[in-house]
Enzyme design. Structure first.
Site, PDB file in Angstrom:
ATOM      1  N   ASN A   6       0.848  -1.182   0.000  1.00  0.00           N
ATOM      2  CA  ASN A   6       0.000   0.000   0.000  1.00  0.00           C
ATOM      3  C   ASN A   6       0.891   1.243   0.000  1.00  0.00           C
ATOM      4  O   ASN A   6       1.630   1.484   0.953  1.00  0.00           O
ATOM      5  CB  ASN A   6      -0.897  -0.030   1.245  1.00  0.00           C
ATOM      6  CG  ASN A   6      -1.771   1.200   1.375  1.00  0.00           C
ATOM      7  OD1 ASN A   6      -1.918   1.977   0.439  1.00  0.00           O
ATOM      8  ND2 ASN A   6      -2.357   1.366   2.551  1.00  0.00           N
ATOM      9  N   LEU A   7       0.813   2.022  -1.058  1.00  0.00           N
ATOM     10  CA  LEU A   7       1.664   3.220  -1.162  1.00  0.00           C
ATOM     11  C   LEU A   7       1.081   4.420  -0.414  1.00  0.00           C
ATOM     12  O   LEU A   7       1.743   5.462  -0.323  1.00  0.00           O
ATOM     13  CB  LEU A   7       1.896   3.582  -2.633  1.00  0.00           C
ATOM     14  CG  LEU A   7       2.555   2.501  -3.489  1.00  0.00           C
ATOM     15  CD1 LEU A   7       2.868   3.045  -4.882  1.00  0.00           C
ATOM     16  CD2 LEU A   7       3.822   1.962  -2.825  1.00  0.00           C
ATOM     17  N   LYS A   8      -0.137   4.271   0.103  1.00  0.00           N
ATOM     18  CA  LYS A   8      -0.796   5.358   0.846  1.00  0.00           C
ATOM     19  C   LYS A   8      -0.660   6.676   0.072  1.00  0.00           C
ATOM     20  O   LYS A   8      -0.887   6.710  -1.131  1.00  0.00           O
ATOM     21  CB  LYS A   8      -0.231   5.437   2.263  1.00  0.00           C
ATOM     22  CG  LYS A   8      -0.398   4.140   3.048  1.00  0.00           C
ATOM     23  CD  LYS A   8      -0.057   4.299   4.519  1.00  0.00           C
ATOM     24  CE  LYS A   8      -0.299   2.983   5.257  1.00  0.00           C
ATOM     25  NZ  LYS A   8      -0.095   3.116   6.721  1.00  0.00           N
ATOM     26  N   HIS A  85      -9.698   0.413   5.356  1.00  0.00           N
ATOM     27  CA  HIS A  85      -8.387   0.535   6.004  1.00  0.00           C
ATOM     28  C   HIS A  85      -8.527   1.412   7.239  1.00  0.00           C
ATOM     29  O   HIS A  85      -9.392   2.299   7.298  1.00  0.00           O
ATOM     30  CB  HIS A  85      -7.375   1.146   5.026  1.00  0.00           C
ATOM     31  CG  HIS A  85      -5.971   1.107   5.507  1.00  0.00           C
ATOM     32  ND1 HIS A  85      -5.460   2.050   6.381  1.00  0.00           N
ATOM     33  CD2 HIS A  85      -4.955   0.236   5.271  1.00  0.00           C
ATOM     34  CE1 HIS A  85      -4.205   1.764   6.641  1.00  0.00           C
ATOM     35  NE2 HIS A  85      -3.869   0.670   5.991  1.00  0.00           N
ATOM     36  N   GLU A 133      -5.478  -5.654  11.249  1.00  0.00           N
ATOM     37  CA  GLU A 133      -4.494  -4.574  11.365  1.00  0.00           C
ATOM     38  C   GLU A 133      -4.755  -3.762  12.633  1.00  0.00           C
ATOM     39  O   GLU A 133      -5.511  -2.796  12.592  1.00  0.00           O
ATOM     40  CB  GLU A 133      -4.576  -3.629  10.158  1.00  0.00           C
ATOM     41  CG  GLU A 133      -4.084  -4.187   8.855  1.00  0.00           C
ATOM     42  CD  GLU A 133      -3.926  -3.083   7.815  1.00  0.00           C
ATOM     43  OE1 GLU A 133      -2.837  -2.979   7.254  1.00  0.00           O
ATOM     44  OE2 GLU A 133      -4.881  -2.320   7.595  1.00  0.00           O
ATOM     45  N   ILE A 138       0.182   0.187  13.094  1.00  0.00           N
ATOM     46  CA  ILE A 138       0.316   0.628  11.705  1.00  0.00           C
ATOM     47  C   ILE A 138       1.370   1.722  11.611  1.00  0.00           C
ATOM     48  O   ILE A 138       1.376   2.686  12.381  1.00  0.00           O
ATOM     49  CB  ILE A 138      -1.030   1.133  11.161  1.00  0.00           C
ATOM     50  CG1 ILE A 138      -1.995  -0.047  11.005  1.00  0.00           C
ATOM     51  CG2 ILE A 138      -0.856   1.841   9.818  1.00  0.00           C
ATOM     52  CD1 ILE A 138      -3.384   0.355  10.577  1.00  0.00           C
ATOM     53  N   GLY A 173       2.918  -3.056  10.542  1.00  0.00           N
ATOM     54  CA  GLY A 173       4.300  -3.247  10.962  1.00  0.00           C
ATOM     55  C   GLY A 173       5.082  -4.293  10.196  1.00  0.00           C
ATOM     56  O   GLY A 173       6.229  -4.566  10.532  1.00  0.00           O
ATOM     57  N   SER A 195       5.110   1.233   4.555  1.00  0.00           N
ATOM     58  CA  SER A 195       6.329   2.029   4.669  1.00  0.00           C
ATOM     59  C   SER A 195       7.602   1.229   4.440  1.00  0.00           C
ATOM     60  O   SER A 195       8.595   1.775   3.956  1.00  0.00           O
ATOM     61  CB  SER A 195       6.389   2.707   6.044  1.00  0.00           C
ATOM     62  OG  SER A 195       6.325   1.752   7.084  1.00  0.00           O
TER      63      SER A 195
END
Length: 214
Positions: A6-8, A85, A133, A138, A173, A195
């Site tokens: 997920n590139l957010k 999400h 999640e 996160i 994480g 991330s």
């Protein structure tokens, strides 16, 4: 084991990450997908990587300014979508509506939830997968698979008790190959991460480290 990156809204190069993911997936045989911003869906899909939307709205064609239409996402090349999400929470009725919307163009779906109880409720709505999640993990450096392995095991059991056909993913994480192996050993069918790849200086190397133990 499915790996969804997920590139957010991170300031990364979505094409660089997508090309890296496509290469690693081809070379390793591990299914790797990328979920970019909606504006980047077409460009990411053109790399050949499995492309997912970060969200679709519970709407049909019509007067819905600012919504993300499932058909538009599919037309841009996405084959799946995340829903609910922790950073874009929905009411249960809207989760159901987004699942209905995703079904129209045939998008795969994963519904995110915070705990096993919510996982059971999400699984009852009939998505392809659910993802546990815990929001407090996160974006951190500690994965749910190591910080709270019981929540992953309980999520797997909760989903199976409702519908054994619903896959269970592990998020929050996840950043190393050891995290992925731990999730696999706890019964997860896939992982969500962000991330660890999106913020990496070398996304391909980060992805290679993730899938190497598999």
């Amino acid at each position: 084991m499915f790996v969804l990156v997920n590139l957010k809204a991170y300031p990364c190069d979505p094409i660089e990450v997508a090309e890296a993911a496509a290469t690693v997936s081809d070379e390793s045989g591990v299914d790797v997908g990328v979920a970019p911003q909606a504006a980047d869906l077409s460009a990411v899909a053109e790399t050949g990587v499995e492309t997912w939307a970060q969200h679709v709205s519970p709407v049909e064609h019509g007067s819905h300014t600012g919504s993300t239409l499932a058909e538009a996402v599919a037309d841009a090349g996405a084959t799946g979508t995340m829903i609910n999400h922790s950073e874009n929470r929905l009411k249960l009725a809207d989760i159901d509506g987004s699942l209905d919307a995703a079904a129209r163009p045939g998008l795969e779906t994963v519904v995110c939830a915070n705990n096993p109880e919510q996982i059971a409720a999400a699984a009852a709505l009939g998505p392809d997968a659910v993802a546990v999640e815990p929001p407090e993990l996160i974006g951190g450096d500690v994965s749910v698979a190591t910080a709270d392995p019981e929540i992953v095991e309980d999520a797997v059991d909760a989903a199976a008790a409702v519908d054994e056909s619903v896959d269970v993913y592990c998020g929050a994480g996840i950043s190393t190959g050891e995290d992925v192996v731990a999730a696999d050993e706890l019964g997860a069918d896939g992982v969500l991460l962000a991330s660890g790849v999106a913020k990496a200086d070398d996304p391909q190397a980060a992805l290679e480290d993730l899938v190497e133990p598999l």
